[in-house]
Motif scaffolding. Structure first.
Motif, PDB file in Angstrom:
ATOM      1  N   ILE B  12       3.006  -5.556  -7.224  1.00 19.57           N
ATOM      2  CA  ILE B  12       1.757  -6.310  -7.083  1.00 19.57           C
ATOM      3  C   ILE B  12       0.822  -5.734  -6.021  1.00 19.57           C
ATOM      4  O   ILE B  12      -0.347  -6.123  -5.911  1.00 19.57           O
ATOM      5  CB  ILE B  12       2.018  -7.794  -6.742  1.00 19.57           C
ATOM      6  N   LEU B  13       1.331  -4.782  -5.230  1.00 22.35           N
ATOM      7  CA  LEU B  13       0.548  -4.278  -4.109  1.00 22.35           C
ATOM      8  C   LEU B  13      -0.820  -3.724  -4.532  1.00 22.35           C
ATOM      9  O   LEU B  13      -1.837  -4.030  -3.896  1.00 22.35           O
ATOM     10  CB  LEU B  13       1.341  -3.215  -3.340  1.00 22.35           C
ATOM     11  N   THR B 175      -6.342 -13.887  -5.991  1.00 22.91           N
ATOM     12  CA  THR B 175      -5.483 -12.916  -6.667  1.00 22.91           C
ATOM     13  C   THR B 175      -4.010 -13.273  -6.488  1.00 22.91           C
ATOM     14  O   THR B 175      -3.215 -13.195  -7.429  1.00 22.91           O
ATOM     15  CB  THR B 175      -5.775 -11.508  -6.120  1.00 22.91           C
ATOM     16  N   ALA B 176      -3.635 -13.690  -5.281  1.00 24.01           N
ATOM     17  CA  ALA B 176      -2.251 -14.077  -5.025  1.00 24.01           C
ATOM     18  C   ALA B 176      -1.869 -15.270  -5.888  1.00 24.01           C
ATOM     19  O   ALA B 176      -0.770 -15.323  -6.455  1.00 24.01           O
ATOM     20  CB  ALA B 176      -2.063 -14.401  -3.542  1.00 24.01           C
ATOM     21  N   ASN B 177      -2.793 -16.228  -6.005  1.00 23.18           N
ATOM     22  CA  ASN B 177      -2.551 -17.376  -6.877  1.00 23.18           C
ATOM     23  C   ASN B 177      -2.302 -16.926  -8.311  1.00 23.18           C
ATOM     24  O   ASN B 177      -1.374 -17.398  -8.977  1.00 23.18           O
ATOM     25  CB  ASN B 177      -3.764 -18.311  -6.877  1.00 23.18           C
ATOM     26  N   TYR B 190       2.047 -14.591  -1.424  1.00 23.25           N
ATOM     27  CA  TYR B 190       1.498 -15.304  -0.265  1.00 23.25           C
ATOM     28  C   TYR B 190       1.885 -14.620   1.040  1.00 23.25           C
ATOM     29  O   TYR B 190       1.071 -14.512   1.966  1.00 23.25           O
ATOM     30  CB  TYR B 190       1.977 -16.766  -0.258  1.00 23.25           C
ATOM     31  N   THR B 191       3.139 -14.169   1.113  1.00 22.91           N
ATOM     32  CA  THR B 191       3.557 -13.484   2.343  1.00 22.91           C
ATOM     33  C   THR B 191       2.694 -12.235   2.566  1.00 22.91           C
ATOM     34  O   THR B 191       2.228 -11.980   3.681  1.00 22.91           O
ATOM     35  CB  THR B 191       5.034 -13.074   2.261  1.00 22.91           C
ATOM     36  N   MET B 192       2.484 -11.496   1.490  1.00 16.67           N
ATOM     37  CA  MET B 192       1.689 -10.274   1.624  1.00 16.67           C
ATOM     38  C   MET B 192       0.255 -10.587   2.060  1.00 16.67           C
ATOM     39  O   MET B 192      -0.328  -9.873   2.880  1.00 16.67           O
ATOM     40  CB  MET B 192       1.658  -9.505   0.288  1.00 16.67           C
ATOM     41  N   VAL B 193      -0.295 -11.648   1.502  1.00 16.45           N
ATOM     42  CA  VAL B 193      -1.654 -12.034   1.902  1.00 16.45           C
ATOM     43  C   VAL B 193      -1.693 -12.320   3.401  1.00 16.45           C
ATOM     44  O   VAL B 193      -2.580 -11.862   4.133  1.00 16.45           O
ATOM     45  CB  VAL B 193      -2.132 -13.265   1.092  1.00 16.45           C
TER      46      VAL B 193
END
Ligand SMILES: Nc1ncnc2c1ncn2[C@@H]1O[C@H](COP(=O)(O)OP(=O)(O)OP(=O)(O)O)[C@@H](O)[C@H]1O
Ligand SMILES: [Mg+2]
Lengths: 271, 221
Positions: B12-13, B175-177, B190-193
């Motif tokens: 997803i990165l 985008t995370a959603n 969410y963690t990445m955000v």
């Protein structure tokens, strides 16, 4: 509003004074700071104002520079009303447009110099000529360099004020005011914020101005020796009025009023 | 331990990085609007026209006392009823720009107030017009004095951009959603955000201080 109908719309005659205060009054709330002041200063004359703290000396200069409005009377510069303008055949308080037209005659130096800190010495001097008088950059630069030379600051012309001593800043401030080619120069205690050892470099610049230029000058100072040397006339202010005035020799050598004597002896003791 | 999947992170990165670009654009554009409009508001609050003064004061107070998210909704969903049809991006930029302009106007006001009275008087003694006083003397000194405050709100605006997700601007949170609901996994996005926000906010604060120091030196202050 006070009745100004007795005051002329313009001063005429063969010796029109450069500056004329007519029945000028200034009050802050109930505190009357300048009380019915009449004072004429002739073209080319150098006049010093001395007097105790709070007697209204600074206020006189600030009203002339239009930094304060007057609450009564009219100030004339070069025969024309400064604080007022003629409208429908009457003197009414000046608007900004009138003030801008009249202010070109007057320059002022302040106790704390008030140089623009974000500009170098020469940029400070060029600012007024370029922005206000509309001179080209090169004309303004030439004029500013001449004046910085005159005040002995040409070798520091590219320094910002923060890098200059108080005496140096004050000399730049004098050059900045002169760059506008005023007819009248006002000096408000320009040496009071200076270290004793640099006072001389500023007073010498002013001495040269008195000697070589046809400027009309009004100085507020606490340096009696300096006032005595350079002035054509000295005014002793007390309580918002001129208590006594005369030539330096007269006022310092043979004061007539008790308050003048008291003030002068207090000043001498302090030294 | 909880179930953290690295291969999902790598997968997803790219999408998150693309969204980071959008977030930065949103923050940058919103900030530019706020910088300009904030100065205009600050100056309008100082004019001698009493009505302009009052109107601007009320407006600033109003904007500052209502939530940004409500303002975003309002412009996007209520705007059309008044014939103002804007894309999510346009609505979002206007909402954030105006909202932060009201905060920045206070910062500018502080900066303008910090310019000593003697500077105004020296400018009067040179017979400058009011415009010239602001342009040549006061604003050049007020802005360096405002930089710390202006910089704080840059980070603030950046952290508020996720609110734009509610009207469909494809920034990081949005985008995370999307990733989360497509994959039924929310932990990694969410963690990445959060990590991306942290990684940008922290150096930004330092950068703001560096810029402030640089500008002050350049101006000889
Ligand atoms: N903005 C102001 N508001 C209220 N009172 C003022 C203001 N400016 C000056 N005054 C008062 O007016 C009087 C005259 O002030 P002014 O500054 O002219 O005195 P001065 O003779 O220059 O004194 P000093 O030698 O201390 O500089 C003082 O009593 C002062 O407190
Ligand atoms: Mg004084």
């Amino acid at each position: 509003m006070q009745d100004l109908s007795a005051l002329p719309h313009e001063l005429t005659g063969n010796t029109v004074p450069m500056i004329s205060f007519k029945s000028v009054r200034k009050a802050y709330g109930d505190l009357v700071v300048i009380n019915d002041l009449d004072l004429d200063i002739q073209v080319g004359e150098t006049v010093s104002i001395i007097g105790p703290s709070g007697s209204g000396k600074t206020t006189v200069l600030r009203m002339l520079m239009t930094l304060e409005d007057v609450n009564g009377g009219v100030i004339y510069v070069d025969g024309k009303p400064l604080t007022h303008m003629v409208k429908n055949g009457k003197l009414v308080p000046a608007n900004e447009r009138h003030l801008r037209k009249q202010r070109v005659n007057i320059g002022m130096c302040f106790q704390h110099f008030n140089l623009f800190p974000h500009m170098t010495a020469i940029e400070n001097c060029m600012e007024g000529p370029v922005q206000v008088l509309g001179l080209s950059k090169s004309e303004a630069r030439e004029r500013s360099e001449e004046l910085l030379e005159l005040v002995g600051m040409i070798d520091k012309k590219d320094q910002h004020p923060a890098r200059l001593s108080g005496g140096q800043q004050q000399r730049v401030a004098i050059a900045r005011a002169l760059a506008m080619r005023p007819k009248v120069m006002l000096f408000d205690e320009v040496t009071s914020a200076l270290d004793p050892e640099v006072i001389g470099e500023v007073t010498n610049v002013i001495r040269n101005l008195v000697a070589e230029h046809n400027l009309t000058m009004l100085l507020v100072t606490h340096q009696m020796g300096f006032a005595r040397d350079i002035s054509d006339r000295v005014c002793f202010f007390f309580g918002g009025k001129i208590e006594e005035q005369g030539s330096p020799d007269q006022l310092f050598g043979n004061p007539q009023r008790e308050r003048t004597r008291q003030f002068l002896s207090a000043v001498r003791e302090a030294i | 331990m909880f179930d953290w999947r690295w291969e999902f992170v790598w997968q997803i990165l790219p999408r998150l990085i693309e969204a980071t670009g959008n977030t930065l654009i949103a923050a940058g554009a919103g900030y530019c609007i706020a910088l300009v409009l904030g100065l205009v508001l600050a100056l309008a609050q100082r004019t001698r026209h009493r009505w302009v003064n009052m109107a601007v004061n009320e407006f600033v107070e109003f904007v500052r006392s209502t939530p940004l998210i409500l303002q975003i909704f309002f412009i996007f969903y209520v705007g059309p009823q008044f014939g103002i049809l804007l894309s999510p991006w346009a609505s979002g930029m206007i909402a954030i720009g105006v909202h932060y302009a009201c905060y920045l106007s206070e910062v500018y006001r502080g900066g303008i107030d910090s310019v000593p009275k003697g500077q105004w008087e020296a400018a009067t003694a040179l017979n400058m017009t009011t415009m010239q006083k602001y342009r040549r003397v006061v604003i050049p000194q007020a802005i360096p004095a405002s930089l710390a405050g202006l910089g704080n709100y840059l980070v603030g605006i950046f952290k508020d951009t996720p609110m734009l997700s509610v009207i469909g601007v494809a920034e990081l949170l949005h985008t995370a959603n999307a990733i989360g609901s497509e994959n039924y996994r929310f932990l990694e996005p969410y963690t990445m955000v959060g990590i991306i926000f942290l990684a940008i906010s922290l150096p930004a604060a330092g950068l703001v201080r560096m810029v402030e120091g640089y500008v002050r030196r350049r101006m000889g202050l």
